[in-house]
Design a protein around this motif. Structure first.
Motif, short mmCIF file in Angstrom:
data_model
loop_
_atom_site.label_atom_id
_atom_site.label_comp_id
_atom_site.label_asym_id
_atom_site.label_seq_id
_atom_site.Cartn_x
_atom_site.Cartn_y
_atom_site.Cartn_z
N THR A 33 8.49 -6.30 -8.07
CA THR A 33 7.78 -6.08 -6.77
C THR A 33 7.27 -6.52 -5.99
OG1 THR A 33 7.53 -3.89 -8.08
CG2 THR A 33 10.30 -3.74 -6.60
N ASP A 53 6.59 -9.89 -2.87
CA ASP A 53 6.41 -9.03 -1.57
C ASP A 53 5.54 -8.19 -0.87
OD1 ASP A 53 9.31 -8.85 -2.56
OD2 ASP A 53 9.45 -6.85 -2.54
N THR A 54 4.14 -7.87 -2.07
CA THR A 54 3.76 -7.77 -1.67
C THR A 54 1.98 -9.21 -0.70
OG1 THR A 54 3.73 -6.21 -2.69
CG2 THR A 54 1.36 -5.99 -1.68
N THR A 113 3.03 -11.18 1.66
CA THR A 113 2.95 -10.76 3.45
C THR A 113 1.52 -11.51 3.41
OG1 THR A 113 2.79 -8.85 2.02
CG2 THR A 113 4.75 -9.04 3.85
N ASP A 129 -1.05 -2.37 -0.83
CA ASP A 129 0.11 -1.52 0.01
C ASP A 129 0.97 -1.06 -1.30
OD1 ASP A 129 1.67 0.07 1.16
OD2 ASP A 129 2.12 -1.39 2.30
N MET A 177 2.87 0.87 -1.70
CA MET A 177 4.53 1.58 -0.85
C MET A 177 5.05 0.01 -1.18
SD MET A 177 5.50 4.43 -0.22
CE MET A 177 7.26 4.10 0.76
N THR A 178 4.63 -0.90 -0.60
CA THR A 178 5.41 -2.13 -0.56
C THR A 178 5.27 -2.82 -2.00
OG1 THR A 178 4.05 -3.44 -0.28
CG2 THR A 178 5.05 -2.91 1.46
N ALA A 179 4.68 -2.08 -3.62
CA ALA A 179 4.55 -3.04 -4.27
C ALA A 179 5.01 -1.81 -5.19
CB ALA A 179 2.79 -2.94 -4.64
N ASN A 204 8.34 0.61 -6.43
CA ASN A 204 9.90 0.37 -6.13
C ASN A 204 10.34 1.80 -5.26
OD1 ASN A 204 13.01 0.09 -5.73
ND2 ASN A 204 12.62 -0.57 -8.10
N PRO A 205 11.17 1.43 -4.18
CA PRO A 205 11.37 3.26 -3.28
C PRO A 205 12.38 3.62 -3.91
CG PRO A 205 12.13 1.60 -2.11
CD PRO A 205 11.12 1.03 -3.56
N HIS A 233 7.72 7.46 -1.94
CA HIS A 233 7.31 8.33 -0.81
C HIS A 233 6.56 9.99 -1.24
CE1 HIS A 233 11.78 10.07 -1.62
NE2 HIS A 233 10.88 10.81 -0.99
#
Lengths: 299, 341, 330
Positions: A2, A5-6, A9, C99, C101-103, C105-106, C154
């Motif tokens: 994951t 992704d950061t 960007t 961030d 939130m993107t790093a 896994n939701p 979240h």
């Protein structure tokens, strides 16, 4: 992973590419999409053929009683049909009808969808509620049956076909435009324009509509393809373009018997291939347009 | 406070957002983004609205612009209440109040060349003819330090700082008397921030335009603000002239906020000047009873949990603090001696 | 002196874009000693994030390391296969991003994600991992850690998410933590908490820390040594006190001068002119010369200045660093 992704960007390549307008950049992205360019070439050739070739070919409705169901050869490049009409001439004439129906339906559905969708998305509230419910109702009708009913009342004709399909196919465009408008109106660039003192008409005309046109053209290509297929299907069952006017659908209709299917492929192969090629080409163009409209589609 | 009548007088401004949930989209909660905010801005002066994310400072700016309608309160501009004004009248008032967005990438229309972007406000209000608008566009570009050759270029060809200059130029096109600046430099690179801050200061001197400067960066604010209002959870907790608020803050939250700003000097880092607040900002959908800050305040007592302190005006200059135990803490000027008790 | 823990040299990284390639890193390099805190400061386009993404194998598919070396504890990072790199990331090197939130896994709970990272790198039982997760969350200051471990990202506030990220980065006791703008998305009062936490876990775990940020205040508060990057190159490296009080590169000096500071109000901030470098159109020679107030158009600036040692442990890539020797920042 994951975390990737950061990094992507924050470490991505810089944007912007010299001094071209966003429109020119989109054209460049489209041209990089080889299949879409090929599709466009095919469509343009078909279009030109439909416009120019009739001047050089036989009258598609001229009956030659001496040559009935004649195989491809001298005089009739693609042979003749059961009534002794030239298949090539009918194929070209049918292309005219198919492209006319496809483009008209696409123009009709996207226009209705654009206007209603932009209004619903911009004004929200009860306007949106009413239009969205109407859309749900329209969507719940099976198009084929509706068109059959319409045709049964007013009789089969090309305009009836266009209106019948068009008036029941706009919800796709509506939903896309409404969704885009809803998100657009929350965006800074649109708020900024209202903040300058622009009224709803100007905001919609100068800022919302141009922003949704690109994604809408993708929808339009789908509509073209669907309308061509629907026209073929309706003509095939005898409710589309009324004979003797040629269309790819009713050419197939006339080639239904087993003997023809087995031994006279020149009667059904040309319209079948034409339909498949056109629909495929339209869909490829749609693909290319979608990438062109999306600056993030790196290629 | 300058002069007699203020240019903008906000009184008891409230903005609540409904939170909808469930299948039926019923209202399940209310976010009290702005919960009774009052302040004034005089002609040609800068009021800074500071606070952390979620405190409601941006909502105040956007509600004044009527990007969303206020729940309660009045917003008097030149004596006329914007909060209840009809849409058509409001559009005319836009000539006098303009807005600059934080994100210079998102707030400019991507499809238009800069010349058209700057001419748009003039077109909307029917100012001048095509030729005079062209001339005005060039004048605006020069005003914000961009070359006249920018006219035919598109936003994506500019860097962030240049785009923000375009945004400022567009906001100035109609010669407004009040500019609402929503975090105008926080999306910019460090070396570009100073350029834009200088530009804003120069424009105010040159044009006499008033600023409502919304920001979280206190060092930036201090450079531009005449007066400061500190917001916390939808309320103004401290209000006063910039010098006082920055050097002798009386509200514990202001003190903590100022002490948390990292000082760009390694020689000062071991000074024990930092007030570390525990915990997070409470949700504005469920604000604490009493003083909104009591959940994180080291001075809080029973009274703070029950009774909300009102913003008391302490001095004739209009300074005030909403705290039962307000006490000025000396933050001597200059980074060298910054300590807070 | 001991061996450096991380050593990057002459790194060149480029991105494929429409119609060619764009250099993002142009021969950058720096070293990190065991237990040391190094700040990497630069603006957008400076290559500060791309540099670490390059050596950790985290470049997007359009990016490519062209040349250079990167060694971590003596091992060549650039020669490693993806599997080996995955072992290094998360076990030997802990990562904290801007961030969370993107790093994160939701759709996995915070606890599951930390446990996964624990179990990937060490063979421990599910139960032991759960206990360790609670310990880690408690260590980074998350109240009622057992309950919070069962929540999803979240349900955490921004500050709490960043704490969870740090717990995850620390899970396998890494020797190096790389934090890329870890507090940029946070408010100052939360930033103060997170910086405090990073300092504490670093000290307790005796790990080295690379702090990548654009915020000179954070650099001044957190780091021992500073690497200043501009246009994909390192332009100055020194101990933190020298950088802030005796900068020997005009870019560093310009940045420090232009900074608005609390407690002093100036009529005009001495800003650096021009725009941040566009990697597609870098000037020849010194990339900073078009914005430089020291260059004055001198011919030397048409040539790329080499990094030269101007004092012990202090290097600068400026032809005229001598002219800055006596000046302070003010």
């Amino acid at each position: 992973m994951t975390a990737l992704d950061t990094m992507t960007t924050s470490a991505g390549p810089p944007e912007g590419q010299g001094s071209l307008s966003p429109g020119q950049l989109a054209v460049r992205r489209f041209r990089r999409h080889k299949v879409a360019v090929a599709g466009l070439v095919v469509l343009v050739l078909f279009g030109l053929a439909a416009i120019v070739l009739p001047f050089f070919l036989d009258d598609p409705n001229a009956v030659d009683p001496t040559a009935i169901r004649q195989g491809p050869g001298d005089g009739h490049l693609l042979g003749t049909d059961s009534a002794g009409r030239d298949v090539l001439a009918r194929l070209v004439a049918g292309g005219r009808v198919s492209l006319l129906v496809g483009l008209s339906v696409a123009a009709l559905t996207t226009t209705i969808g654009l206007v209603l969708g932009a209004v619903a998305g911009y004004y929200r509230g009860w306007v949106d509620a009413v239009l969205s419910r109407v859309t749900d109702v329209v969507l719940s009708f099976p198009t084929l049956i509706i068109v059959i009913v319409v045709v049964a009342f007013v009789g089969p004709s090309v305009p009836a076909l266009i209106l019948g399909i068009g008036l029941f196919h706009w919800p796709v465009a509506f939903r896309i435009v409404r969704g885009l408008t809803l998100s657009l109106r929350e965006q800074d660039s649109i708020q900024a324009v209202s903040g300058l003192g622009a009224g709803p008409a100007r905001v919609l005309r100068k800022h919302v509509v141009p922003a949704v046109v690109a994604p809408l053209t993708v929808v339009a290509t789908l509509e073209v393809a669907q309308a061509i297929l629907l026209e073929a299907a309706l003509s095939f069952i005898g409710l589309g373009v009324p004979p003797p006017t040629a269309s790819w659908g009713n050419m197939l209709n006339e080639a239904q018997s087993l003997t023809i299917l087995e031994s006279m492929p020149w009667l059904w192969l040309p319209p079948g291939i034409a339909i498949a090629l056109t629909v495929l080409a339209v869909n490829f163009v749609g693909d290319g347009l979608r990438d062109a409209a999306d600056p993030r589609a790196a290629r | 406070m300058s002069g007699n009548d203020p240019l903008l007088a906000v009184d008891g401004l409230v903005k609540h957002f409904p939170v909808r949930g469930g299948v039926l989209q019923r209202q399940v909660a209310t976010v009290r983004a702005v919960d009774g905010v009052s302040f004034e801005i005089g002609t040609g002066e800068t009021l800074a609205l500071v606070g952390e994310s979620g405190c409601g400072k941006s909502t105040v700016g956007k509600t004044i612009m009527r990007f969303h309608p206020p729940t309660a309160g009045t917003v008097r501009f030149d004596g006329r209440d914007l909060a209840t004004m009809k849409a058509r009248e409001l559009r005319a008032v836009r000539r006098d109040i303009q807005f600059v967005f934080q994100d210079p990438f998102a707030s400019l229309p991507a499809r238009m060349p800069v010349g058209d972007i700057l001419a748009e406000p003039l077109e909307i209000h029917g100012v001048g003819d095509r030729r005079s608008r062209r001339a005005r566009v060039v004048e605006l570009l020069e005003l914000v330090g961009l070359g006249a050759d920018s006219v035919n270029r598109y936003p994506h060809e500019f860097s962030g700082g240049q785009r923000q200059r375009v945004g400022i130029a567009r906001a100035l096109a109609l010669e407004p008397r009040l500019l609402i600046l929503d975090e105008p430099v926080s999306a910019l690179d460090v070396s570009i921030q100073a350029q834009v801050i200088n530009l804003l200061a120069r424009l105010q001197r040159q044009l006499g335009v008033a600023y409502l400067f919304i920001a979280h960066d206190l060092a930036v604010v201090q450079h531009l603000a005449h007066r400061v209002a500190v917001m916390y959870l939808g309320h103004i907790v401290e209000y006063g002239d910039a010098g006082t608020v920055f050097t002798r803050p009386a509200h514990p939250y202001t003190q903590a906020l100022l002490s948390a700003v990292p000082v760009p000097d390694p020689r000062l880092r071991d000074l024990d000047r930092r007030i570390l607040l525990s915990g997070d900002l409470p949700s504005p959908a469920d604000p604490p009873a009493g003083c909104p800050f009591h959940t994180r305040c080291w001075k809080a007592e029973d009274r703070c949990r029950e009774e909300r302190p009102v913003l008391e005006i302490r001095t004739p200059g209009g300074a005030g603090t909403a705290c039962h135990f307000a006490a000025e803490a000396e933050l001597t000027s200059g980074p060298a001696g910054r300590t807070a008790s | 002196m001991s061996e450096p823990l991380l050593s990057i040299e002459n790194l060149v990284t480029e991105f494929r874009v429409e119609g060619g390639t764009v250099p993002a890193v142009n021969g950058a390099g720096y070293q990190v000693m065991p237990g040391e805190t190094v700040g990497v400061v630069g603006e957008s386009g400076s290559g500060k994030s791309v540099t670490v993404a390059s050596v950790l194998g985290l470049l997007p598919s359009s990016g490519r390391v062209v040349s250079g070396t990167a060694r971590f504890a003596g091992r060549d990072l650039l020669a490693m296969r993806e599997r080996e790199l995955e072992q290094v990331r998360g076990r030997d090197i802990g990562l904290v991003f801007q961030d969370p939130m993107t790093a994160l896994n939701p759709v996995m709970t915070i606890g599951e994600q930390i446990a996964e990272s624990l179990r990937r790198h060490a063979s421990i039982s599910r139960r032991a991992a759960a206990t360790k997760v609670a310990e880690l969350l408690a260590e980074v200051g998350i109240p009622s850690p057992k309950e919070r471990a069962r929540q999803y990202p979240h349900q955490f506030s921004g500050g709490m998410r960043q704490r969870a990220m740090i717990a995850m980065a620390m899970a396998n006791r890494p020797r190096l933590i790389i934090a890329d703008e870890p507090t940029t998305a946070l408010d100052v009062t939360i930033q103060a908490q997170i910086l405090d936490l990073l300092r504490r876990v670093q000290r307790e775990h005796d790990a080295a820390l690379v702090m990548i940020t654009h915020d000179l205040g954070v650099i001044a508060e957190m780091t021992e040594r500073v690497v200043v990057m501009y246009a994909g190159r390192v332009v100055e490296t020194a101990d933190v006190d020298s950088i802030f009080h005796h900068p020997r590169h005009p870019y560093t000096r310009g940045l420090l001068r232009s900074l608005p500071r609390l407690g002093e109000r100036r009529d005009e901030l001495p800003a650096i002119g021009g725009q941040p470098p566009d990697p597609r159109r870098l000037p020849d020679g010194c990339a900073f010369r078009v914005r430089c107030d020291l260059s004055g158009g001198r011919a030397e600036c048409g040539f790329q200045p080499a990094l030269s040692e101007v004092a012990a442990g202090h290097v600068s890539a400026c032809h005229f660093h001598g002219e800055l020797a006596e000046e302070g920042v003010a």
